[in-house]
Motif scaffolding. Structure first.
Motif, PDB file in Angstrom:
ATOM      1  N   ALA A 112      37.073  -6.935  79.068  1.00  0.00           N
ATOM      2  CA  ALA A 112      37.653  -7.199  77.748  1.00  0.00           C
ATOM      3  C   ALA A 112      37.128  -6.215  76.712  1.00  0.00           C
ATOM      4  O   ALA A 112      37.883  -5.777  75.829  1.00  0.00           O
ATOM      5  CB  ALA A 112      37.325  -8.633  77.322  1.00  0.00           C
ATOM      6  N   CYS A 113      35.855  -5.841  76.815  1.00  0.00           N
ATOM      7  CA  CYS A 113      35.286  -4.866  75.892  1.00  0.00           C
ATOM      8  C   CYS A 113      35.999  -3.526  76.006  1.00  0.00           C
ATOM      9  O   CYS A 113      36.347  -2.901  74.998  1.00  0.00           O
ATOM     10  CB  CYS A 113      33.790  -4.701  76.183  1.00  0.00           C
TER      11      CYS A 113
ATOM     12  N   PHE B 121      33.941 -15.988  68.378  1.00  0.00           N
ATOM     13  CA  PHE B 121      33.426 -17.348  68.493  1.00  0.00           C
ATOM     14  C   PHE B 121      34.534 -18.367  68.754  1.00  0.00           C
ATOM     15  O   PHE B 121      34.242 -19.510  69.121  1.00  0.00           O
ATOM     16  CB  PHE B 121      32.640 -17.711  67.231  1.00  0.00           C
ATOM     17  N   TRP B 122      35.800 -17.965  68.593  1.00  0.00           N
ATOM     18  CA  TRP B 122      36.888 -18.872  68.936  1.00  0.00           C
ATOM     19  C   TRP B 122      36.845 -19.208  70.430  1.00  0.00           C
ATOM     20  O   TRP B 122      37.180 -20.329  70.835  1.00  0.00           O
ATOM     21  CB  TRP B 122      38.243 -18.247  68.603  1.00  0.00           C
ATOM     22  N   GLY B 123      36.466 -18.226  71.233  1.00  0.00           N
ATOM     23  CA  GLY B 123      36.327 -18.479  72.663  1.00  0.00           C
ATOM     24  C   GLY B 123      34.935 -18.932  73.043  1.00  0.00           C
ATOM     25  O   GLY B 123      34.757 -19.692  73.998  1.00  0.00           O
ATOM     26  N   TYR B 124      33.934 -18.500  72.291  1.00  0.00           N
ATOM     27  CA  TYR B 124      32.532 -18.697  72.656  1.00  0.00           C
ATOM     28  C   TYR B 124      32.119 -20.164  72.721  1.00  0.00           C
ATOM     29  O   TYR B 124      31.255 -20.542  73.516  1.00  0.00           O
ATOM     30  CB  TYR B 124      31.671 -17.950  71.636  1.00  0.00           C
TER      31      TYR B 124
ATOM     32  N   VAL C 156      38.237 -12.924  71.826  1.00  0.00           N
ATOM     33  CA  VAL C 156      38.265 -14.312  72.298  1.00  0.00           C
ATOM     34  C   VAL C 156      37.875 -14.371  73.776  1.00  0.00           C
ATOM     35  O   VAL C 156      37.084 -15.238  74.200  1.00  0.00           O
ATOM     36  CB  VAL C 156      39.653 -14.940  72.086  1.00  0.00           C
ATOM     37  N   LEU C 157      38.413 -13.432  74.581  1.00  0.00           N
ATOM     38  CA  LEU C 157      38.080 -13.393  76.003  1.00  0.00           C
ATOM     39  C   LEU C 157      36.601 -13.078  76.204  1.00  0.00           C
ATOM     40  O   LEU C 157      35.938 -13.662  77.076  1.00  0.00           O
ATOM     41  CB  LEU C 157      38.954 -12.356  76.714  1.00  0.00           C
ATOM     42  N   GLN C 158      36.066 -12.163  75.388  1.00  0.00           N
ATOM     43  CA  GLN C 158      34.637 -11.885  75.456  1.00  0.00           C
ATOM     44  C   GLN C 158      33.821 -13.131  75.105  1.00  0.00           C
ATOM     45  O   GLN C 158      32.792 -13.415  75.732  1.00  0.00           O
ATOM     46  CB  GLN C 158      34.270 -10.751  74.493  1.00  0.00           C
TER      47      GLN C 158
END
Length: 491
Positions: free
Chosen positions: A116-117, A83-86, A137-139
């Motif tokens: 990323a996965c 969720f940092w990236g989301y 984060v990328l995901q």
């Protein structure tokens, strides 16, 4: 002039009684199915780490001693890193989707997400928990395009009379992805091959979806090569939209000062806190407190989401039936189902916190109720942005989902702070469940007070006509009110 323009457009679009007939199965159902699969795969990727992390940090779960395991004491932080990236790109995703179209945005974001996965096993082995967090984060950044894009697409593909049903089909992918992922990940992680192939599996599924979307996806009915003229006319007439009406400036001030918009945002706040607590922490809770092994953990963790999947269709059909038979207004239906989807889970979580540790059957029952009945919110705040503004629903969802998922970061961190290393202490988990219950209820009260099920006036901002063009339809050479349009600038 407004009246003349409206009548001219009705005549040009041939809005007659035949256009009001609902076509059968069509391209809109294929689009809904593809979006269902998008969320299925996306939530599969989101959930598989919640299950696999048990095997990644416990060398007794796999039959193969060569499978790598890690001594990580920050599991909740790792789970929250998605969720940092989301949260960051969702508003932009909604706006870019309106401006440039959603088709290729979804292809690109799914490709990045899948890559990323697949990199999680490699980077976890090379850089430890920081490598896993970087991938997550990328995901999160790439999956931030999914919900705003879905709402942009539903705003152009879902006629009002079918909105709850089509929305339910799409959003049930959240549950189905969880149902599919938890037992599969648990089984594979506990087998000889261990946890790494679970990430390769979902990455491959993501690539497959992206390729399929290239050939079958579309930004809207107007540019899909396979759609019939009957279905295109039906959709565009019921929504009073076409390619030209989509090309207007976004009324940012009106959106941000709209109480119904804020009702949808606050409704999303409560949902994301409660649901993220259940989604990310439940496998750990069932393993540490309820003492289920890896294989049982995966199966039992999926059981509540099977209930969510089933109930989503029940609530979707019921919601559209009540609205289409005029038993309840669209806004009343949104408030009713949102309340069912939050108050019942809140009560179940509260009860779960006070059950004795040996009441395993009753505890699982409460989890099934907490997650399963939550399906009602698909017919509540989740679909509500499309009611408020079919044109700008992707932007509204970007604001709501992006901002509310800050709670998806906070909730696992609260678990880390409250539970910490004492993961077997039921009394500490009780605090977590009570907090989630209170957030659920508070957000729903705000939604019930301020939500609306009617099209807001600013949906038509920037068009030549100041009011919606389908206020009337032609029937037997007589102009009659269109029952689908209930609110204009008087809002």
């Amino acid at each position: 002039m407004v009246e003349k323009n409206r009548n001219d457009r009705i005549e040009n679009d041939e809005v007659d009684v035949e256009a009001e007939k609902t076509p059968g199965l069509g391209i809109r159902h294929i689009i809904a199915t593809l979006l269902f699969l998008l969320l299925t795969i996306a939530y599969g990727m989101r959930v598989n780490l919640s299950v696999a992390i048990v095997a990644m940090t416990d060398n007794s779960t796999s039959q193969n001693p060569d499978i790598p395991t890690y001594d990580w004491d920050n599991k909740s932080v790792i789970l929250s890193s998605f969720f940092w990236g989301y949260i960051w790109l969702q508003i932009f995703a909604g706006q870019w989707g309106r401006t440039y179209g959603t088709k290729w945005l979804l292809v690109g974001s799914m490709f990045i997400n899948s890559t990323a996965c697949m990199l999680i096993p490699v980077l976890s082995d090379s850089f430890g928990s920081y490598g896993a967090m970087a991938c997550r984060v990328l995901q999160g950044l790439s999956q931030g395009f999914f919900f705003p894009s879905i709402h942009n697409l539903l705003g152009r593909w879902a006629p009002p009379s079918e909105r709850s049903r089509l929305g339910t089909v799409v959003f049930s992918g959240v549950a189905f992805g969880t149902i599919f992922t938890m037992p599969i990940t648990g089984f594979i992680s506990a087998s000889w091959v261990g946890w790494p192939p679970t990430f390769y599996l979902f990455g491959a599924l993501g690539y497959g979806w992206a390729i399929t979307w290239v050939f079958l996806g579309s930004n809207g009915p107007g540019d899909h090569k396979l759609i019939s003229e009957e279905e295109r006319t039906y959709i565009e007439t019921s929504l009073d939209t076409n390619e030209e009406t989509q090309k207007t400036a976004t009324p940012w001030k009106a959106i941000f000062t709209s109480l119904p918009t804020w009702a949808a945002i606050v409704g999303s706040f409560g949902q994301n806190w409660g649901y993220s607590t259940l989604l990310t922490e439940m496998p750990n809770y069932m393993n540490k407190v309820m003492k289920f092994d890896m294989k049982s953990n995966g199966m039992l963790s999926a059981a509540p989401y099977l209930a969510l999947f089933i109930f989503s269709f029940v609530f979707g059909q019921l919601s559209d039936y009540l609205i289409n038979t005029s038993c309840i207004s669209r806004g009343g239906a949104r408030k009713l189902f949102n309340s069912i989807g939050t108050f019942v889970p809140a009560l179940a979580l509260f009860t779960l916190g006070f059950l004795p540790e040996d009441a395993t059957t009753l505890s699982v029952t409460m989890l099934v109720i907490a997650v399963g009945i939550n399906a009602a919110v698909f017919c509540g705040f989740q679909v509500n942005p499309i009611d408020l503004s079919p044109k700008y629903s992707g932007i509204i969802m970007g604001i709501a989902n992006g901002s509310s998922n800050s709670f998806s970061i906070i909730a696992p961190i609260v678990v880390q702070l409250v539970v910490g290393q004492n993961e077997s202490d039921k009394s500490l988990w009780r605090i977590i469940f009570i907090i989630a219950s209170c957030v659920y209820i508070t957000s729903d009260i705000f939604f019930v007070i301020f939500a609306s099920g009617e099209v807001q006036w600013w949906n038509y901002s920037g068009e030549k006509e100041e009011q919606p063009n389908n206020l009337t339809v032609i029937h037997n050479n007589t102009e009659i009110p269109n029952p689908e349009v209930k609110s204009v600038k008087s809002q």
